[in-house]
Design a protein around this motif. Structure first.
Motif, PDB file in Angstrom:
ATOM      1  N   VAL A 298       2.488  -2.602  -3.085  1.00  0.00           N
ATOM      2  CA  VAL A 298       2.718  -2.936  -1.582  1.00  0.00           C
ATOM      3  C   VAL A 298       1.944  -2.707  -0.583  1.00  0.00           C
ATOM      4  CG1 VAL A 298       4.350  -2.417   0.203  1.00  0.00           C
ATOM      5  CG2 VAL A 298       5.403  -2.461  -2.134  1.00  0.00           C
ATOM      6  N   LEU A 299       0.675  -1.765  -0.906  1.00  0.00           N
ATOM      7  CA  LEU A 299      -0.342  -1.621   0.342  1.00  0.00           C
ATOM      8  C   LEU A 299      -0.996  -2.772   0.241  1.00  0.00           C
ATOM      9  CD1 LEU A 299      -1.682   1.912  -0.612  1.00  0.00           C
ATOM     10  CD2 LEU A 299      -0.865   1.150   1.509  1.00  0.00           C
ATOM     11  N   ASP A 300      -1.203  -3.824  -0.993  1.00  0.00           N
ATOM     12  CA  ASP A 300      -2.295  -5.067  -0.876  1.00  0.00           C
ATOM     13  C   ASP A 300      -1.266  -6.186  -0.261  1.00  0.00           C
ATOM     14  OD1 ASP A 300      -4.693  -3.517  -1.604  1.00  0.00           O
ATOM     15  OD2 ASP A 300      -3.659  -3.521  -3.577  1.00  0.00           O
ATOM     16  N   VAL A 301      -0.107  -5.899  -0.053  1.00  0.00           N
ATOM     17  CA  VAL A 301       0.937  -7.308   0.491  1.00  0.00           C
ATOM     18  C   VAL A 301       0.387  -7.104   1.735  1.00  0.00           C
ATOM     19  CG1 VAL A 301       3.143  -7.765   1.182  1.00  0.00           C
ATOM     20  CG2 VAL A 301       2.726  -6.955  -1.232  1.00  0.00           C
ATOM     21  N   PRO A 302       0.029  -8.556   2.548  1.00  0.00           N
ATOM     22  CA  PRO A 302      -0.217  -8.584   3.828  1.00  0.00           C
ATOM     23  C   PRO A 302       0.782  -8.504   4.742  1.00  0.00           C
ATOM     24  CG  PRO A 302      -1.051 -10.450   2.369  1.00  0.00           C
ATOM     25  CD  PRO A 302      -0.214  -9.886   1.617  1.00  0.00           C
ATOM     26  N   MET A 303       0.614  -7.660   5.632  1.00  0.00           N
ATOM     27  CA  MET A 303       1.453  -7.443   6.795  1.00  0.00           C
ATOM     28  C   MET A 303       1.907  -8.790   7.601  1.00  0.00           C
ATOM     29  SD  MET A 303      -0.684  -4.134   8.223  1.00  0.00           S
ATOM     30  CE  MET A 303       0.897  -3.352   9.222  1.00  0.00           C
ATOM     31  N   TYR A 304       3.052  -8.622   8.531  1.00  0.00           N
ATOM     32  CA  TYR A 304       3.438  -9.469   9.346  1.00  0.00           C
ATOM     33  C   TYR A 304       3.048  -8.895  11.009  1.00  0.00           C
ATOM     34  CZ  TYR A 304       5.860 -12.547   6.261  1.00  0.00           C
ATOM     35  OH  TYR A 304       6.352 -13.558   5.202  1.00  0.00           O
ATOM     36  N   PHE A 305       3.535  -7.763  10.840  1.00  0.00           N
ATOM     37  CA  PHE A 305       3.547  -7.066  12.343  1.00  0.00           C
ATOM     38  C   PHE A 305       3.720  -5.684  12.239  1.00  0.00           C
ATOM     39  CE2 PHE A 305       7.910  -7.847  11.100  1.00  0.00           C
ATOM     40  CZ  PHE A 305       8.456  -6.682  11.227  1.00  0.00           C
ATOM     41  N   ILE A 306       3.255  -4.929  13.319  1.00  0.00           N
ATOM     42  CA  ILE A 306       3.910  -3.543  13.819  1.00  0.00           C
ATOM     43  C   ILE A 306       4.562  -3.542  15.081  1.00  0.00           C
ATOM     44  CG2 ILE A 306       1.873  -2.306  12.295  1.00  0.00           C
ATOM     45  CD1 ILE A 306       0.667  -1.857  15.271  1.00  0.00           C
ATOM     46  N   VAL A 307       5.401  -2.428  15.060  1.00  0.00           N
ATOM     47  CA  VAL A 307       6.263  -2.417  16.526  1.00  0.00           C
ATOM     48  C   VAL A 307       5.509  -1.263  17.349  1.00  0.00           C
ATOM     49  CG1 VAL A 307       8.384  -2.235  17.512  1.00  0.00           C
ATOM     50  CG2 VAL A 307       8.071  -3.530  15.393  1.00  0.00           C
ATOM     51  N   ARG A 308       5.218  -1.560  18.633  1.00  0.00           N
ATOM     52  CA  ARG A 308       4.928  -0.522  19.455  1.00  0.00           C
ATOM     53  C   ARG A 308       5.586  -0.546  20.793  1.00  0.00           C
ATOM     54  NH1 ARG A 308       3.229   1.075  15.270  1.00  0.00           N
ATOM     55  NH2 ARG A 308       1.646   2.101  14.597  1.00  0.00           N
ATOM     56  N   ASP A 309       5.947   0.288  21.198  1.00  0.00           N
ATOM     57  CA  ASP A 309       6.938   0.256  22.562  1.00  0.00           C
ATOM     58  C   ASP A 309       7.762  -0.874  22.489  1.00  0.00           C
ATOM     59  OD1 ASP A 309       5.575   2.841  23.515  1.00  0.00           O
ATOM     60  OD2 ASP A 309       3.703   1.450  23.787  1.00  0.00           O
ATOM     61  N   GLY A 310       8.409  -1.050  21.451  1.00  0.00           N
ATOM     62  CA  GLY A 310       9.344  -2.092  21.426  1.00  0.00           C
ATOM     63  C   GLY A 310       8.896  -3.599  21.346  1.00  0.00           C
ATOM     64  N   ALA A 311       7.378  -3.883  21.246  1.00  0.00           N
ATOM     65  CA  ALA A 311       6.929  -4.924  21.229  1.00  0.00           C
ATOM     66  C   ALA A 311       6.381  -5.182  19.911  1.00  0.00           C
ATOM     67  CB  ALA A 311       5.971  -5.183  22.388  1.00  0.00           C
ATOM     68  N   TYR A 312       6.256  -6.444  19.442  1.00  0.00           N
ATOM     69  CA  TYR A 312       5.887  -7.072  18.232  1.00  0.00           C
ATOM     70  C   TYR A 312       4.315  -7.178  18.300  1.00  0.00           C
ATOM     71  CZ  TYR A 312      10.134  -6.819  15.801  1.00  0.00           C
ATOM     72  OH  TYR A 312      11.734  -6.441  15.346  1.00  0.00           O
ATOM     73  N   VAL A 313       3.497  -6.591  17.669  1.00  0.00           N
ATOM     74  CA  VAL A 313       1.796  -6.739  17.494  1.00  0.00           C
ATOM     75  C   VAL A 313       1.603  -7.276  16.258  1.00  0.00           C
ATOM     76  CG1 VAL A 313      -0.353  -5.771  17.252  1.00  0.00           C
ATOM     77  CG2 VAL A 313       1.468  -4.371  18.803  1.00  0.00           C
ATOM     78  N   ASP A 314       1.161  -8.378  16.305  1.00  0.00           N
ATOM     79  CA  ASP A 314       0.849  -9.808  15.300  1.00  0.00           C
ATOM     80  C   ASP A 314      -0.021  -9.055  14.319  1.00  0.00           C
ATOM     81  OD1 ASP A 314       0.264 -11.782  13.730  1.00  0.00           O
ATOM     82  OD2 ASP A 314       0.346 -13.084  15.193  1.00  0.00           O
ATOM     83  N   ALA A 315       0.073  -8.881  13.094  1.00  0.00           N
ATOM     84  CA  ALA A 315      -0.938  -8.312  11.834  1.00  0.00           C
ATOM     85  C   ALA A 315      -0.707  -9.032  10.752  1.00  0.00           C
ATOM     86  CB  ALA A 315      -0.327  -6.904  11.733  1.00  0.00           C
ATOM     87  N   ALA A 316      -0.229 -10.285  11.002  1.00  0.00           N
ATOM     88  CA  ALA A 316      -0.207 -11.470   9.800  1.00  0.00           C
ATOM     89  C   ALA A 316      -1.540 -11.384   9.101  1.00  0.00           C
ATOM     90  CB  ALA A 316       0.264 -12.558  10.424  1.00  0.00           C
ATOM     91  N   GLY A 317      -1.296 -11.424   7.787  1.00  0.00           N
ATOM     92  CA  GLY A 317      -2.506 -11.529   7.036  1.00  0.00           C
ATOM     93  C   GLY A 317      -3.189 -10.246   6.460  1.00  0.00           C
ATOM     94  N   VAL A 318      -3.115  -9.215   7.217  1.00  0.00           N
ATOM     95  CA  VAL A 318      -3.797  -8.101   7.224  1.00  0.00           C
ATOM     96  C   VAL A 318      -3.305  -7.106   6.227  1.00  0.00           C
ATOM     97  CG1 VAL A 318      -4.599  -5.707   8.329  1.00  0.00           C
ATOM     98  CG2 VAL A 318      -4.460  -7.912   9.601  1.00  0.00           C
ATOM     99  N   PRO A 319      -3.853  -6.748   5.191  1.00  0.00           N
ATOM    100  CA  PRO A 319      -3.226  -5.926   4.019  1.00  0.00           C
ATOM    101  C   PRO A 319      -2.911  -4.573   4.678  1.00  0.00           C
ATOM    102  CG  PRO A 319      -4.996  -7.124   3.033  1.00  0.00           C
ATOM    103  CD  PRO A 319      -5.037  -7.284   4.477  1.00  0.00           C
ATOM    104  N   PHE A 320      -1.848  -3.895   4.392  1.00  0.00           N
ATOM    105  CA  PHE A 320      -1.523  -2.604   4.684  1.00  0.00           C
ATOM    106  C   PHE A 320      -2.598  -1.653   4.441  1.00  0.00           C
ATOM    107  CE2 PHE A 320       0.820   1.539   5.647  1.00  0.00           C
ATOM    108  CZ  PHE A 320       1.539   1.006   6.861  1.00  0.00           C
TER     109      PHE A 320
END
Length: 447
Positions: free
Chosen positions: A257-279
């Motif tokens: 799962v570490l190598d599956v690309p991410m979509y986002f992280i959430v900070r202070d209720g807002a979504y931060v775009d992380a699409a394509g970044v492996p965890f």
């Protein structure tokens, strides 16, 4: 896709925490429960268009339901879900209405919960002129005709999906499923159950095939939804071969799962775009787009929900192969898997049945099933024949529970006996009594 819970802000300091997150789902048999999730398409009864979020659409329906003891789930001020007593109502990207059911001790509870939910939604939706139909793929709407729901994570996915697969947006907007979430006892139990359920997921796709139409006409398949999942995102879908490797367990799956690309992280209720970044890159400080953000266990939990393998391992096992269907079929989907993996003898019989199948055979079957359904073959046998054996194992497993739950498999016995899936029956109606008027499906499929 379920609504996120409260974020766990614990920093990730070593990879053992990630495997430990999965391991924390291990439960004694006495604590095993059944959690059923099911989706359905909304339609205006006058004209059959898909309701938008607003006006006079999904938002109004959520507001009508809220006084019935629900707490709203908000995203930038928009009500995008409801929760009550261990269950929640959530929205898929195109407004597909989903119940994520409460963890229940038996299938009778699942049956009662489903029908209570449908009755509650019907009473709230009817005054709005909205009906609901559980089908695997929307039978008439184009992708462009379906409105998007105002959930922040969907905006990120909407942008990313076309980069990695031809049908990701169709998956988001035009498909509905029924899933069941089941528990495991320990790591070894998880591994055996995971393999069984992955190997038999194509059988479930065939048994529950219910999407033979595309934009008003037959599409040449029994389950277009099944085909969609073969062309969505190869990095996070399908059958993870690692599950069949010697020594498979929580640590090996976490490493995958570490190598599956991410979509986002959430900070202070807002979504931060992380699409394509492996965890893994985020964890190792190699993700420039996420510089300044410390990986947390909440990030990991969110990331796991974006892994769309045919069976998803979270802190339980989630069966993901089936099209949405009639209420009887929805309960049957849960019954099938409960019978197979909640009784030791049934689980061992199922493990023995799938043991001779190779990974190339399983992958070829997955590609064949959308068109061939129960006539697809593996190991020289049709899925219809395999289905007879699997249903017998499941029925024995349910009988061993001693709760009278085996009655919920009767509808699947009829499918195997006749060779007629829900899709085949709709096609017969289309060519027969409907005189090729696809609009008739909404009234007949309505719940």
């Amino acid at each position: 896709m379920s609504n996120p819970g409260d974020a766990d802000l614990t920093p990730i300091e070593h990879k053992a925490q990630l495997a430990g997150w999965f391991a924390a789902g291990s439960k004694p048999r006495s604590a095993w429960t059944i959690g059923t999730e099911h989706e359905k398409f909304g339609f205006y009864t006058d004209g059959l268009a898909t309701p938008p979020y607003a006006p006079a659409g999904i938002e109004a329906l959520l507001q009508a339901l809220q006084p019935r003891g629900f707490e709203p789930i908000l995203d930038k001020g928009n009500v995008i879900g409801l929760k009550r007593a261990g269950a929640s109502i959530s929205l898929e990207p195109g407004g597909q209405f989903e119940l994520s059911g409460a963890p229940l001790p038996d299938l009778h509870g699942t049956h009662a919960e489903l029908h209570a939910h449908l009755d509650e939604v019907r009473k709230a939706a009817t005054p709005l002129g909205i009906g609901f139909a559980p089908l695997g793929f929307h039978p008439i709407a184009t992708r462009e005709a379906i409105p998007w729901m105002p959930k922040s994570r969907y905006a990120i996915m909407r942008d990313y999906m076309p980069r990695v697969g031809a049908m990701g947006l169709d998956m988001m907007l035009r498909t509905c499923t029924v899933q069941v979430n089941l528990d495991f006892g320990d790591e070894a139990d998880m591994a055996e159950k995971f393999r069984i359920c992955l190997a038999l997921q194509s059988l479930a796709t065939a048994l529950f095939a219910n999407s033979p139409f595309l934009e008003g006409k037959p599409n040449g398949l029994r389950t277009l939804r099944g085909r969609v999942w073969t062309a969505t995102d190869p990095d996070r879908t399908g059958i993870p071969a690692i599950a069949f490797e010697p020594g498979f367990g929580f640590e090996m799956f976490a490493d995958w799962v570490l190598d599956v690309p991410m979509y986002f992280i959430v900070r202070d209720g807002a979504y931060v775009d992380a699409a394509g970044v492996p965890f893994r890159a985020f964890l190792e400080g190699r993700a420039d787009r996420l510089a300044g953000h410390t990986p947390t266990m909440g990030d990991w939990a969110d990331h796991v929900t974006t892994v769309f393998t045919d069976v998803r391992l979270k802190r339980f096992l989630e069966m993901r192969g089936a099209d949405a269907g009639s209420p009887a079929m929805m309960v049957a989907q849960s019954a099938l898997w409960v019978g197979l993996i909640y009784d030791d003898a049934a689980q061992k019989a199922a493990a023995a049945l799938i043991r001779p199948w190779s990974m190339p055979e399983l992958k070829a079957l997955r590609l064949a099933v959308p068109e061939q359904a129960l006539t697809a073959t593996i190991g020289g046998r049709s899925l219809r024949d395999v289905g007879r054996d699997v249903l017998a194992i499941s029925r024995a497993g349910l009988q061993a529970r001693g709760l009278g739950e085996e009655v919920y498999l009767d509808v699947l016995d009829e499918v195997v006996a006749s060779g007629m899936t829900q899709a085949d029956r709709w096609l017969a109606r289309y060519e027969g009594d409907w005189a090729r008027d696809i609009s008739r499906i909404f009234a007949e499929a309505a719940v």
